[in-house]
Design a protein around this motif. Structure first.
Motif, PDB file in Angstrom:
ATOM      1  N   MET A  26      17.134  55.304  78.456  1.00 40.32           N
ATOM      2  CA  MET A  26      18.404  55.526  77.737  1.00 40.32           C
ATOM      3  C   MET A  26      18.222  56.798  76.729  1.00 40.32           C
ATOM      4  N   ILE A  29      18.791  59.949  79.283  1.00 38.46           N
ATOM      5  CA  ILE A  29      20.206  59.883  79.935  1.00 38.46           C
ATOM      6  C   ILE A  29      21.111  60.353  78.871  1.00 38.46           C
ATOM      7  N   THR A  33      22.856  63.806  78.913  1.00 35.88           N
ATOM      8  CA  THR A  33      24.373  63.950  79.090  1.00 35.88           C
ATOM      9  C   THR A  33      24.765  65.097  78.106  1.00 35.88           C
ATOM     10  N   GLN A  36      24.461  68.621  79.356  1.00 38.71           N
ATOM     11  CA  GLN A  36      25.481  69.002  80.588  1.00 38.71           C
ATOM     12  C   GLN A  36      26.399  70.066  80.056  1.00 38.71           C
ATOM     13  N   VAL A  37      26.694  70.111  78.800  1.00 42.68           N
ATOM     14  CA  VAL A  37      27.707  70.808  78.411  1.00 42.68           C
ATOM     15  C   VAL A  37      27.288  72.383  78.247  1.00 42.68           C
ATOM     16  N   VAL A  41      26.130  69.780  85.539  1.00 38.79           N
ATOM     17  CA  VAL A  41      25.758  68.553  86.364  1.00 38.79           C
ATOM     18  C   VAL A  41      24.197  68.852  87.093  1.00 38.79           C
ATOM     19  N   ASP A 230      29.642  74.106  86.827  1.00 41.17           N
ATOM     20  CA  ASP A 230      29.775  73.773  88.231  1.00 41.17           C
ATOM     21  C   ASP A 230      30.685  74.430  88.890  1.00 41.17           C
TER      22      ASP A 230
ATOM     23  N   ASP B 522      27.104  62.205  86.070  1.00 40.57           N
ATOM     24  CA  ASP B 522      28.238  62.731  85.208  1.00 40.57           C
ATOM     25  C   ASP B 522      28.362  61.785  84.026  1.00 40.57           C
ATOM     26  N   PRO B 523      29.202  62.478  82.700  1.00 45.42           N
ATOM     27  CA  PRO B 523      28.711  61.850  81.402  1.00 45.42           C
ATOM     28  C   PRO B 523      29.129  60.498  81.676  1.00 45.42           C
ATOM     29  N   ASN B 526      26.941  58.203  83.032  1.00 40.94           N
ATOM     30  CA  ASN B 526      25.700  58.140  82.335  1.00 40.94           C
ATOM     31  C   ASN B 526      26.092  56.807  81.155  1.00 40.94           C
ATOM     32  N   VAL B 562      26.616  51.943  71.536  1.00 40.64           N
ATOM     33  CA  VAL B 562      26.464  52.446  72.994  1.00 40.64           C
ATOM     34  C   VAL B 562      27.897  52.319  73.688  1.00 40.64           C
ATOM     35  N   TRP B 565      30.273  55.003  72.463  1.00 44.65           N
ATOM     36  CA  TRP B 565      29.763  56.247  73.113  1.00 44.65           C
ATOM     37  C   TRP B 565      30.371  56.320  74.218  1.00 44.65           C
ATOM     38  N   THR B 570      31.516  60.255  75.567  1.00 46.43           N
ATOM     39  CA  THR B 570      31.574  61.023  76.747  1.00 46.43           C
ATOM     40  C   THR B 570      32.755  61.768  76.899  1.00 46.43           C
ATOM     41  N   LEU B 573      32.803  65.382  75.576  1.00 47.40           N
ATOM     42  CA  LEU B 573      32.164  66.449  75.921  1.00 47.40           C
ATOM     43  C   LEU B 573      33.017  67.332  76.779  1.00 47.40           C
ATOM     44  N   VAL B 575      33.260  67.622  79.972  1.00 45.45           N
ATOM     45  CA  VAL B 575      32.641  68.093  81.201  1.00 45.45           C
ATOM     46  C   VAL B 575      32.725  66.711  82.174  1.00 45.45           C
TER      47      VAL B 575
END
Lengths: 393, 620
Positions: A26, A29, A33, A36-37, A41, A230, B522-523, B526, B562, B565, B570, B573, B575
């Motif tokens: 967790m 991940i 995540t 990624q900004v 990806v 990307d 991908d966010p 995830n 969780v 989020w 997500t 973000l 993206v």
């Protein structure tokens, strides 16, 4: 000795290890995540998931330090934990069948992800309306090509992967009457015509350009940082010296940005040299017959993109039309063609071409896990309601 | 006796819900309701004027009614407000309905909070002198990629977009400069063939009536202005093609007059309604609305029926009214822990069930209007998460009959509807699906299952919250209730695991079918995976004896973090393929929610002896 084995087996079979590994996954991940900004990806997949360790550089140096276990390590341990626990404790009862099936499905899923990670290939196929192509191009990899163009009917291509160019060792190939020597390589760079640089342009960023032949001497070379976005790709530049028996033939500057072939004559034959997106040739071709870009009435919101293509196999056994649109790809010979990008104003469509031998595994895993969990929780629920009914009665 | 009370509570709830069906009325006798139901094409779909009005009011100022405080004191229903914007722009330009709170944006506009209604709402005229500077700032902000924009840049863009939306609205039906558009159109209709001839003659330097040619050119320019500035397509097609694609902007349709020699009759009708509204002539206005509606009955009867139902749905506000019932039910359930336990539990459960039925109908109507499965965007996911969780609560309440399902249901039902309300401020909630997401099959499977997974994970978390709060802060948690809560949380976590796992994998399969990869990190993917893993952790911790009741409760509360989020974090973000729900404003709410949950987890670890319910828990 047997104590040691017992200790090992206790460690690898324990639920505590499972929980710890799940918590670590967790964290991985979540951090990935956020990353990624910055990284995009693809960068995140490489640096967090398809690796044994997440590396961080010591500030102001290039020395990498492992800071956290990567996807392969956590996934590998989870796999060992899962298999060990089941081998150790396996005992078939109807009560536990659901749990076992679920975990077996999970193993299939993890294996499937590993297979995809190692074997899946992604290419793009850009077609203008009316154009026919029998190859697709890599999204990220490039190749230096030296083509014998003497014969009007076909090209004899010698392709050198970018990784060999980056390694910068001299290359001697049986088909080539000269050696290929890498005099410079930039994984990402911009080019500009020297005579078109705006007056007073910053020339301090110019990299040395020793090229002597082809387009090269007229170009300014500006190295750029690697991009992970990307929607952008790195465009490398290489400076290639060709050396025949009598000495150097010249140094060429090559890049995927230069689409015009740079040709020269040597040993009685006509050659061209270039750097291009890595190609994968297929035993069939696609022709783009028509593209469509629909929007919702009175808005710019895209409703649908579609490409009507004609598929023809090289051996003439297949010749058919197919409509590729969102959520509706074309599948043929293990390849899947998806509608990827579209520019209806300029009349071209880009298809994504995917080949993945492990494609079926997630489907199998999904079925196994759904049945397993439904069985398990259904079993619990049934027992719970029966007990309640009994106590009520 | 309890039975009579119980029936009265239920009846009061039903009456409250039905009260929303009363049509919009006007003191001056205008048929506002009839106008509100008229169909137009906007944002890619057919919708009633009513939705246009409400959506714009919400995006401009966060409320569906327009009113200003003393000394100006203006009150307008959504339709009255829309009619003023359409037809009396000189009034509407002074309406303070642009909500602006960012001090930097106020500086750009040369305003201070004191200039605003309620210190935050301003009129178009108040900003008019500074629009050029606002545009310059917005253009600079636009050059920056969306995720990298700072708060000021986002606020500048938002303000500019609101002004554009308002300008577009003003140009929907008539030229908003106070002229008598109706008489201009009528005159044009009379002079058309001769007028076109006069313009032609002028361009070839032949003899012509100069005034007539000027009138033609003036009309042409006005129509062009309408065509250029408007976004909405209010006029139904006159030709063979009766599809939604053939609807027209007013300006475009009127420009056609120079070719066809006929002024579009629908444009004329709307202009006439406008004149009647300007003259505050209710009789003429009502007659025109009636005639126009009757005219639409022929070819566009099904459209009118649909927009009419949507307008009724808007006015009934089923989600707002349900949220009120949820609050009442929640309060009843809380009070029932302390006094008057049985009856209050029963009334609360009834109200939750009633509110749930109302939201079910609301969601069903939205599905019918859109022709889609229930979850298509962030707004509808909020509705559906609440719907799923409250549905589970009703089942729990039916099994256990201890008020816990009602408490959790009231809380989650209200919370999710509140979230939905805030999401609705971003525009029409029945928006069109972008091409990638346009697949009813996957929307109906993956999206629904994963959303139920969210519901269940939240529910487990809220049940755990009830355990912690009741145990630590009240003396009401006895052993039986504690055990029941423990079983509920476990059962719901199992359920959540099943749905979030299956939903996540189905999402992977959709991705594989549509984009050629099963899993792309991908966010949003995830986020979904985090929920699955978290539920798995809770289950394994319980099976391994690593966490006991209190530990499981703390873990379940963390599940709220969780899930929130995955659901909202997500999207912030900006993206990935799933960033369809991008949003900025909610960031701080999310932070506050996460902090509150962390505090409650800490509270759960107050030593057992210090819990106010410690005695009752020990006694068993």
């Amino acid at each position: 000795m047997s104590d040691l084995i017992a200790a090992f087996s206790r460690f690898f079979c324990s639920l505590r290890l499972t929980v710890v590994l799940l918590v670590m996954s967790m964290v991985l991940i979540f951090v990935a995540t956020l990353a990624q900004v910055q990284l995009g990806v693809y960068g995140v997949q490489e640096q967090y998931f398809r690796t044994f360790f997440v590396l961080a550089r010591i500030p102001n140096t290039e020395i990498p330090l492992p800071v956290f276990p990567g996807g392969y390590l956590i996934g590998g341990f989870l796999m060992i934990n899962l298999v060990a626990a089941h081998v150790h404790r396996f005992q078939f009862t109807w009560k536990k069948a659901g749990i076992q099936l679920t975990h077996f499905g999970l193993i299939v899923l993890l294996v499937g992800e590993l297979v995809s990670g190692l074997l899946q290939e992604d290419y793009s196929l850009k077609l203008e309306e009316g154009q026919t192509r029998n190859y697709s191009e890599s999204f990220r990899r490039n190749e230096v090509v030296i083509i014998d163009q003497t014969d009007a009917d076909f090209d004899d291509v010698t392709a050198i992967p970018e990784s060999l160019i980056a390694a910068a060792n001299p290359i001697q190939h049986a088909k080539l009457p000269f050696r290929v020597i890498v005099r410079g390589y930039y994984p990402n760079a911009n080019l500009a015509m020297l005579n078109q640089l705006p007056a007073g342009a910053e020339t301090a960023n110019l990299a040395p350009n020793p090229s002597t032949a082809g387009m090269g001497p007229r170009l300014g070379l500006f190295p750029a940082p690697l991009t992970y976005k990307d929607n952008e790709r790195n465009l490398p530049v290489a400076l290639i010296e060709l050396e025949g028996a009598e000495g150097s033939l010249g140094i060429w500057l090559v890049s995927p940005m230069l689409v015009q072939p740079q040709t020269f004559d040597y040993a009685g034959r006509t050659w061209s040299v270039g750097f291009r997106f890595e190609r994968e040739y297929k035993p069939f071709s696609l022709t783009l017959l028509e593209l469509k870009h629909d929007v919702y009435v009175g808005t710019q919101i895209p409703k649908n993109f579609s490409s009507r293509v004609r598929l023809q196999s090289a051996d003439g056994t297949e010749d058919r039309e197919s409509l590729i649109y969102m959520n509706q790809p074309l599948r043929h010979q293990g390849f899947t063609f998806y509608q990827y990008q579209m520019d209806s104003a300029n009349g071209f469509s880009v298809l994504q071409v995917v080949h993945n031998p492990g494609r079926a595994l997630p489907y199998i895993a999904c079925i196994l896990m759904s049945i397993g969990l439904t069985w398990q929780f259904g079993f619990h629920l049934l027992r719970f309601t029966r007990r309640r009914n009994n106590s009520a009665a | 006796m309890i039975r009579i009370y119980s029936i009265s509570v239920l009846a009061a709830g039903i009456l409250y819900l039905l009260a929303g069906l009363r049509p919009e009325s006007s003191d001056a006798g205008f048929d506002l309701d009839g106008f509100a139901r008229l169909p137009v094409v906007a944002d890619g779909r057919i919708k009633p004027m009513d939705t246009v009005a409400r959506t714009h009011l919400l995006t401009l100022q966060g409320r569906q009614r327009f009113k200003t405080e003393a000394p100006t004191e203006i009150k307008r229903t959504p339709t009255e407000w829309l009619l003023d914007v359409f037809y009396r722009a000189e009034l509407a330009d002074d309406y303070r309905h642009f909500e602006i709170v960012h001090p930097g944006v106020l500086d750009v506009l040369g305003l201070t909070p004191e200039d605003g209604d309620g210190k935050k709402r301003f009129s178009y005229n108040q900003m008019a002198d500074h629009l050029e500077e606002l545009d310059r700032q917005a253009t600079m902000a636009q050059g920056i990629e969306a995720p990298a924009r700072d708060v000021f840049q986002r606020a500048v863009l938002q303000t500019r977009n609101r002004i554009i939306a308002y300008q577009q609205l003003k140009h929907s039906l008539v030229v908003p400069d106070g002229r008598n558009f109706l008489s201009q159109l009528q005159q044009l209709q009379d002079e058309l063939p001769a007028g076109v001839e006069a313009v032609r003659a002028r361009s070839s330097d032949a003899d012509h009536d100069d005034a007539l040619a000027n009138r033609m050119i003036d009309a042409g320019q006005a129509f062009m202005q309408l065509d250029q500035y408007a976004a909405m397509l209010p006029l139904p097609p006159l030709g063979e093609d009766k599809s939604d694609l053939a609807w027209q902007k007013t300006g475009r349709a009127l420009l056609g007059a120079f070719q066809t020699g006929m002024v579009n009759p629908y444009a004329l009708t709307y202009a006439a309604m406008g004149q009647a509204w300007r003259d505050q002539d209710a009789e003429t206005f009502n007659k025109l609305v009636e005639l126009y509606s009757a005219q639409l009955q022929g070819d566009f009867g099904d459209r009118l029926r649909k927009t009419s139902i949507e307008a009724t749905f808007n006015q009934a506000e089923p989600f707002y009214r349900s949220s009120v019932l949820y609050v009442v039910a929640f309060l009843m359930a809380i009070i029932s822990w302390l006094v008057w336990t049985r009856p209050l539990q029963k009334y609360g459960a009834q109200l939750v069930a009633l509110a749930w039925v109302a939201t079910t109908i609301g969601i069903a109507i939205r599905m019918w209007l859109e022709g889609r499965p229930p979850v298509t965007n962030l707004y509808s996911s909020a509705l559906f998460v609440g719907w799923g969780a409250v549905g589970l609560c009703l089942i729990l309440e039916r099994i256990y009959r201890n008020g816990i399902g009602t408490t959790a249901g009231g809380l989650i039902g209200f919370g999710t509807l509140l979230i939905a309300h805030h999401l609705s401020l971003q525009g029409d909630t029945l928006e069109m699906m972008r091409a990638v997401l346009d697949s009813n099959f996957w929307l109906a499977t993956h999206v629904i299952i994963i959303t139920i997974g969210y519901s269940a994970t939240f529910l487990a978390g809220f049940l755990a919250l009830i355990y912690v709060v009741r145990g630590v802060f009240t003396k009401s948690l006895d052993k039986a209730t504690a055990d029941a809560l423990s079983r509920m949380v476990y059962g719901i976590v199992c359920f959540a695991t099943l749905f979030s796992l299956v939903g996540t994998i189905l999402g992977g399969i959709w991705a594989d079918q549509s984009w050629g990869r099963f899993w792309g990190w991908d966010p949003k993917e995830n986020g979904a995976l985090l929920i699955v893993i978290w539920n798995a952790i809770v289950l394994h911790a319980r099976w391994g004896g690593i966490a006991r009741t209190r530990g499981i409760m703390a873990l379940a509360v963390f599940g709220n973090i969780v899930t929130s989020w995955s659901w909202f974090g997500t999207n912030m973000l900006g993206v990935g393929l799933h960033s369809y729900g991008f949003m900025d404003a909610a960031f701080w709410s999310l932070v506050a929610f996460v902090l509150s949950q962390l505090v409650l987890i800490a509270v759960a670890y107050v030593p057992a002896a210090k819990w106010r319910s410690a005695d009752r828990l020990a006694r068993g």
